[in-house]
Design a protein around this motif. Structure first.
Motif, PDB file in Angstrom:
ATOM      1  N   SER A 663      -2.605 -15.183  -0.932  1.00  0.00           N
ATOM      2  CA  SER A 663      -3.981 -15.580  -1.247  1.00  0.00           C
ATOM      3  C   SER A 663      -4.959 -15.110  -0.175  1.00  0.00           C
ATOM      4  O   SER A 663      -6.163 -15.193  -0.352  1.00  0.00           O
ATOM      5  CB  SER A 663      -4.068 -17.102  -1.402  1.00  0.00           C
ATOM      6  N   TYR A 664      -4.434 -14.618   0.937  1.00  0.00           N
ATOM      7  CA  TYR A 664      -5.315 -14.112   2.005  1.00  0.00           C
ATOM      8  C   TYR A 664      -5.717 -12.681   1.647  1.00  0.00           C
ATOM      9  O   TYR A 664      -4.878 -11.795   1.565  1.00  0.00           O
ATOM     10  CB  TYR A 664      -4.599 -14.132   3.356  1.00  0.00           C
ATOM     11  N   VAL A 665      -6.991 -12.478   1.429  1.00  0.00           N
ATOM     12  CA  VAL A 665      -7.470 -11.162   1.018  1.00  0.00           C
ATOM     13  C   VAL A 665      -7.938 -10.390   2.251  1.00  0.00           C
ATOM     14  O   VAL A 665      -8.662 -10.918   3.084  1.00  0.00           O
ATOM     15  CB  VAL A 665      -8.604 -11.320  -0.018  1.00  0.00           C
ATOM     16  N   ALA A 666      -7.482  -9.154   2.356  1.00  0.00           N
ATOM     17  CA  ALA A 666      -7.824  -8.326   3.511  1.00  0.00           C
ATOM     18  C   ALA A 666      -9.314  -8.007   3.534  1.00  0.00           C
ATOM     19  O   ALA A 666      -9.940  -7.842   2.490  1.00  0.00           O
ATOM     20  CB  ALA A 666      -7.019  -7.037   3.477  1.00  0.00           C
ATOM     21  N   ALA A 667      -9.839  -7.914   4.725  1.00  0.00           N
ATOM     22  CA  ALA A 667     -11.265  -7.662   4.911  1.00  0.00           C
ATOM     23  C   ALA A 667     -11.672  -6.297   4.362  1.00  0.00           C
ATOM     24  O   ALA A 667     -10.847  -5.403   4.202  1.00  0.00           O
ATOM     25  CB  ALA A 667     -11.594  -7.728   6.396  1.00  0.00           C
ATOM     26  N   SER A 698      -3.533  -9.279   1.422  1.00  0.00           N
ATOM     27  CA  SER A 698      -3.029  -8.482   2.546  1.00  0.00           C
ATOM     28  C   SER A 698      -1.525  -8.254   2.440  1.00  0.00           C
ATOM     29  O   SER A 698      -1.040  -7.240   2.884  1.00  0.00           O
ATOM     30  CB  SER A 698      -3.421  -9.078   3.888  1.00  0.00           C
ATOM     31  N   GLN A 699      -0.792  -9.162   1.837  1.00  0.00           N
ATOM     32  CA  GLN A 699       0.615  -8.866   1.545  1.00  0.00           C
ATOM     33  C   GLN A 699       1.077  -9.628   0.319  1.00  0.00           C
ATOM     34  O   GLN A 699       1.183 -10.852   0.359  1.00  0.00           O
ATOM     35  CB  GLN A 699       1.532  -9.207   2.735  1.00  0.00           C
ATOM     36  N   ARG A 700       1.376  -8.889  -0.735  1.00  0.00           N
ATOM     37  CA  ARG A 700       1.907  -9.547  -1.944  1.00  0.00           C
ATOM     38  C   ARG A 700       3.386  -9.285  -2.142  1.00  0.00           C
ATOM     39  O   ARG A 700       4.065 -10.032  -2.827  1.00  0.00           O
ATOM     40  CB  ARG A 700       1.110  -9.139  -3.189  1.00  0.00           C
ATOM     41  N   PHE A 701       3.932  -8.210  -1.574  1.00  0.00           N
ATOM     42  CA  PHE A 701       5.349  -7.865  -1.756  1.00  0.00           C
ATOM     43  C   PHE A 701       6.155  -8.246  -0.518  1.00  0.00           C
ATOM     44  O   PHE A 701       5.780  -7.913   0.606  1.00  0.00           O
ATOM     45  CB  PHE A 701       5.499  -6.372  -2.030  1.00  0.00           C
ATOM     46  N   TYR A 702       7.273  -8.918  -0.735  1.00  0.00           N
ATOM     47  CA  TYR A 702       8.115  -9.398   0.368  1.00  0.00           C
ATOM     48  C   TYR A 702       9.518  -8.851   0.214  1.00  0.00           C
ATOM     49  O   TYR A 702      10.115  -8.944  -0.868  1.00  0.00           O
ATOM     50  CB  TYR A 702       8.086 -10.948   0.405  1.00  0.00           C
ATOM     51  N   HIS A 703      10.025  -8.294   1.300  1.00  0.00           N
ATOM     52  CA  HIS A 703      11.327  -7.613   1.254  1.00  0.00           C
ATOM     53  C   HIS A 703      12.476  -8.611   1.094  1.00  0.00           C
ATOM     54  O   HIS A 703      12.556  -9.582   1.848  1.00  0.00           O
ATOM     55  CB  HIS A 703      11.500  -6.814   2.553  1.00  0.00           C
TER      56      HIS A 703
END
Ligand code: NAG
Ligand code: NAG
Ligand code: NAG
Ligand code: NAG
Ligand code: NAG
Ligand code: NAG
Length: 827
Positions: A663-667, A698-703
């Motif tokens: 939910s944190y959107v990159a600047a 900023s990150q939606r995909f997690y390894h």
């Protein structure tokens, strides 16, 4: 291994030699490292063992070797190895001996950077939080408590590696070791120059006492360098830097291949052309050992990895991506450079050299000569113009802007850093399991907040608002601060909390009334939220969370977290004056969440009945979710798409994948709108460029490493959703090469294309001459060559890789003006 001769005298000599023969002798002189009597040009790359899994190590190391690397470098992660004082962890990803053995088995050298302060965007710079509890402790200064702990840990690591015979002199791979880290950057900001100086000299003496048989380095220690260590360079460029003494080689410990990512930032990309430019200039200017930081960045699994506000991905835009895939063209373009540099090893390290500036300091020719041979570098630091440089033999060479040409014989350009001959790969994510179209079947349970909503059950009380790291010992991200007050009648107030961060949830009488976090990596913030008190006893529960502890800067360890001193106040909504100052109330403390104590993430049998089915609540804060899923088949790396979730932690089969925060959107940053490899690359200010992902999560995909998954059986994902989110959108994907593109500038050049993980080329989509519009994966074509398309289709379709030579025939009859060939294939 030696075949023994029958001559008694020779036998004696051989026996004496054999004692050392199993080992490698490592030294150095003013030109380079000297290994078994030979000067060596060494190219190394950082791979941090806890940022991948042991199952991934052999493949990463093999790819590094194939990429032309001689050595693997790693830090040592103290807080991972000693999470509690004298309780050690050398298991799994922390099996450091196994890591070095893998390096040895691959026939590579290793560089051991103990630190044990390591910075590294790692929680607390690698230092364990329990150090703070030792009385008289002052981090990284001349004092017994710190030096004793540092020596104990350093000795433990050295002894472990000695026992496994990992040092070069013992026949092992380690040729170099490092003590402390970037101390030169902070040493004059520590308010005690004398103590700092004594400390850094103590570090060198302590290290040398360890008798590891290989040299010690200190990186970025350009002042007050102790005599018995080698000072080295860190940075994006290292051509203007030279060591302090002339009897030590020029070593570059960290050439940043990209940059790390924070939750508030888009993705950093450093172009292959610019890295190659910096490496070529380093070796042009007498460099002899260079390390890529990072060669594989990896993942910040678990809560002790990752620094403050650093994303779970530590991809770093490195030559091997987070998942271990080859990143093209970066990997291949550097590999081509390594091959050319290696072919010149002897002349670069033994030859005489002469630097000649050509009319302007931006243009420099360096000529190395040895016996009758010569080798040349021509560097052009102009970021806006090519230059024509004429060498002694009268031949003129065109050197593009911001590039280096390498001529191993001073006649033919074997490499130019701005001309990429390798393919570009576009990585794509494909749905993992086609059958799961309706999403996963989820169950859930609430985090039991009840015990924390009264002030009854804390660990202890204090009439003061305490610092969080000291109070929780950093054993959890979370610390509860709870108090109560008697109130007459019903009234409205504003609850005001001043905190040093990083995140805060406020509850009044069991009801969540506010959430706030320090934006953009700032730390101190205030929360103001309306609250209603009822008549009688009212409970105020504040949950403070850390998001990785600070890892860098002078006295970073003193930086507080949590609601230190507050104030915490109830403000009258009408008069805007303090009605109650609760800062000195009786506060009750408890670190950690109920689910952390229960180890809900392990999905234990005793908890099975707690999971609820039926309608799954969404956007409900403090909720645990669980789903089972099938592992995607094959070998391609797996990622979980967590878009739709808020913030929390995710586990697969009990393995911590790290914090998530989609939910944190990159600047939105200017660097997203400009991308030119020419000109200085920097991580901040105007040097920022080629950024991607502005205004996106900023990150939606997690390894999800393959070794965390079970094939053919159900796998369990557990989420702790702290802020509220929708798990029903979670899905799994595999990551592999989707499109491969390459260019050939001239007839005769070879064009090589390759897919990954056994996938084959399914079609050749573009084979055109001249300027091609668009980007790899979506080329629109320029001037089509039917002959080229037919040749590539015949040679490539159905193959994992193929090579086709650019010929005159491709142009004949095509009507195209340009001879530059561009090809795009789909994997
Ligand atoms: C250098 O070249 C000269 C003339 O071609 C030759 O006589 C000499 O042996 C060469 N020296 C070496 C070290 O190769
Ligand atoms: C360099 O030489 C080429 C011809 O070889 C010419 O086309 C080009 O304009 C020259 N560039 C400069 C900057 O002089
Ligand atoms: C908030 O707390 C910080 C850290 O303790 C302190 O420096 C600052 O003065 C406080 N600010 C306010 C507005 O109370
Ligand atoms: C209330 O007072 C604080 C300082 O005490 C001030 O910062 C704030 O702006 C005031 N709010 C209103 C609504 O007046
Ligand atoms: C809380 O206690 C501290 C230390 O005794 C004191 O300086 C401060 O004034 C007190 N604050 C309030 C609101 O009573
Ligand atoms: C030694 C060196 O080149 N240091 C540089 C590293 O990069 C930072 C910024 O990214 C520069 O400020 C340093 O000078």
């Amino acid at each position: 291994m030696e075949r023994v001769s029958w001559q008694p005298l020779a036998l004696l000599l051989l026996a004496a030699a054999a004692a050392v023969a199993s080992g490698t002798e490592v030294g150095y002189d003013g030109r380079s490292m000297v290994i078994d009597g030979e000067r060596r040009l060494l190219i190394s790359g950082s791979i941090h063992y806890p940022r991948s899994t042991p199952e991934m190590w052999p493949d990463l190391i093999r790819k590094a070797k194939e990429g032309g690397l001689d050595a693997i470098e790693t830090y040592v992660f103290w807080n991972g190895h000693e999470p509690r004082r004298r309780q050690y962890n050398f298991e799994g990803s922390y099996d450091i001996v196994r890591f070095f053995k893998e390096v040895q088995d691959a026939g590579m050298y290793a560089i051991l950077r103990i630190g044990p302060y390591i910075c590294g965007e790692w929680n607390y710079g690698g230092l364990p939080a329990w150090l703070r509890d030792i009385s008289g402790m002052q981090f990284r200064m001349h004092n017994n408590p710190f030096e004793q702990e540092m020596e104990t840990f350093t000795t433990l690591i050295v002894d472990k590696l000695k026992e496994a015979k990992m040092f070069a002199g013992q026949g092992g791979p380690i040729i170099l070791s490092q003590i402390e880290n970037e101390y030169g950057n902070v040493m004059d900001k520590l308010n005690n120059d004398e103590s700092a100086s004594e400390y850094i000299h103590w570090c060198a003496a302590m290290a040398n006492k360890q008798n590891v048989g290989v040299p010690w380095i200190m990186c970025q220690q350009d002042q007050d360098v102790p005599p018995n260590v080698i000072n080295t360079c860190n940075g994006f460029y290292c051509h203007d830097w030279f060591p302090k003494r002339t009897d030590i080689p020029k070593i570059w410990t960290e050439n940043w291949t990209g940059w790390f990512k924070a939750w508030d930032k888009p993705d950093f990309h450093r172009s292959a052309e610019d890295i190659a430019f910096s490496v070529a200039m380093f070796f042009q200017t007498r460099g002899s050992l260079q390390n890529y930081y990072m060669y594989h960045g990896g993942t910040n699994f678990g809560r002790t990895s990752g620094g403050p506000y650093i994303t779970t991905s530590y991809d770093y835009d490195a030559p091997l991506d987070e998942y271990g895939n080859i990143r093209q063209p970066k990997y291949g373009h550097l590999k081509d450079l390594h091959n050319v540099l290696k072919s010149m090893e002897k002349i670069l390290l033994h030859g005489d050299y002469k630097d000649t500036t050509m009319g302007n300091t931006n243009v420099m020719v360096t000529k190395y000569t040895l016996d009758n041979s010569s080798a040349c570098f021509i560097s052009n630091k102009f970021d806006d113009k090519e230059v024509n440089v004429t060498l002694d033999d009268g031949a003129t060479h065109v050197v593009p802007a911001w590039s280096v040409s390498i001529l191993p014989d001073c006649k033919t350009v074997a490499y130019n850093s701005a001309k990429i001959k390798t393919q570009t790969s576009v990585m794509v994510k494909r749905p993992g399991v086609e059958t799961v179209t309706d999403g996963l079947a989820w169950s859930w349970m609430p985090e039991n907040l009840h015990p924390f909503m009264t002030d009854e059950k804390g660990n202890f009380r204090k009439n003061e608002l305490l610092e969080q790291i000291a109070t929780s010992g950093d054993q959890s991200d979370y610390l509860w601060y709870r108090t109560s007050l008697e109130h007459k009648g019903e009234s409205n107030y504003k609850l005001h909390v001043n905190t040093t961060g990083h995140e805060l949830y406020a509850f009044v009488n069991g009801k969540l009334v506010g959430r706030h976090y320090a934006p953009n990596g700032g730390f101190v913030f205030q929360m103001e939220t309306p609250v209603k008190l009822h008549s009688g006893k009212n409970y105020i529960s504040l949950l403070s969370a850390t998001i990785g502890l600070k890892n860098y800067g002078a006295l970073f360890e003193m930086m507080p977290a949590g609601i230190v001193g507050g104030p915490v106040k109830l403000v009258d909504t009408v008069t805007n004056t303090t009605a109650y100052d609760l800062s000195n109330s009786s506060w009750s403390y408890k670190a950690g969440l109920a689910g952390e104590y229960r180890e809900t993430h392990l999905d234990k049998a005793k908890d099975r009945s707690q999971w609820r089915g039926g309608t799954i609540p969404v956007h409900r804060p403090f909720t645990w979710y669980k789903a089972t899923f099938e592992a995607p088949t094959g070998e391609e790396p797996v990622v979980a798409d967590l878009l739709g979730l808020g913030k929390g932690v995710v586990w697969v089969n009990g393995n911590n994948l790290g914090r998530y925060w989609p939910s944190y959107v990159a600047a939105d940053m200017d660097g997203c709108r400009r991308c030119d490899y020419r000109g200085t690359f920097m991580a901040d200010g105007d040097g920022q460029k080629c950024l991607t992902g502005c205004n996106e999560p900023s990150q939606r995909f997690y390894h999800v490493p393959r070794s965390f998954l079970k094939a053919g059986e159900p796998n369990t994902m557990v989420l702790f959703e702290e802020a509220g989110g929708d798990p029903t959108r979670v899905s799994f994907h595999t990551v592999a090469v989707g499109a491969a593109c390459a260019e050939a500038a001239e007839v005769g050049d070879e064009v090589a294309l390759a897919c990954s993980h056994g996938r084959t080329i399914s079609s050749v989509d573009v084979a055109s001459l001249g300027v091609t519009r668009g980007k790899c994966g979506a080329y629109q074509g320029g001037c089509e060559s039917k002959a080229a398309l037919a040749a590539f289709t015949a040679a490539c379709v159905g193959k994992e890789s193929c090579t086709v030579r650019h010929t005159e025939d491709f142009r004949a009859g095509s009507g195209c003006d340009s001879g530059v060939l561009t090809v795009q294939a789909t994997c």
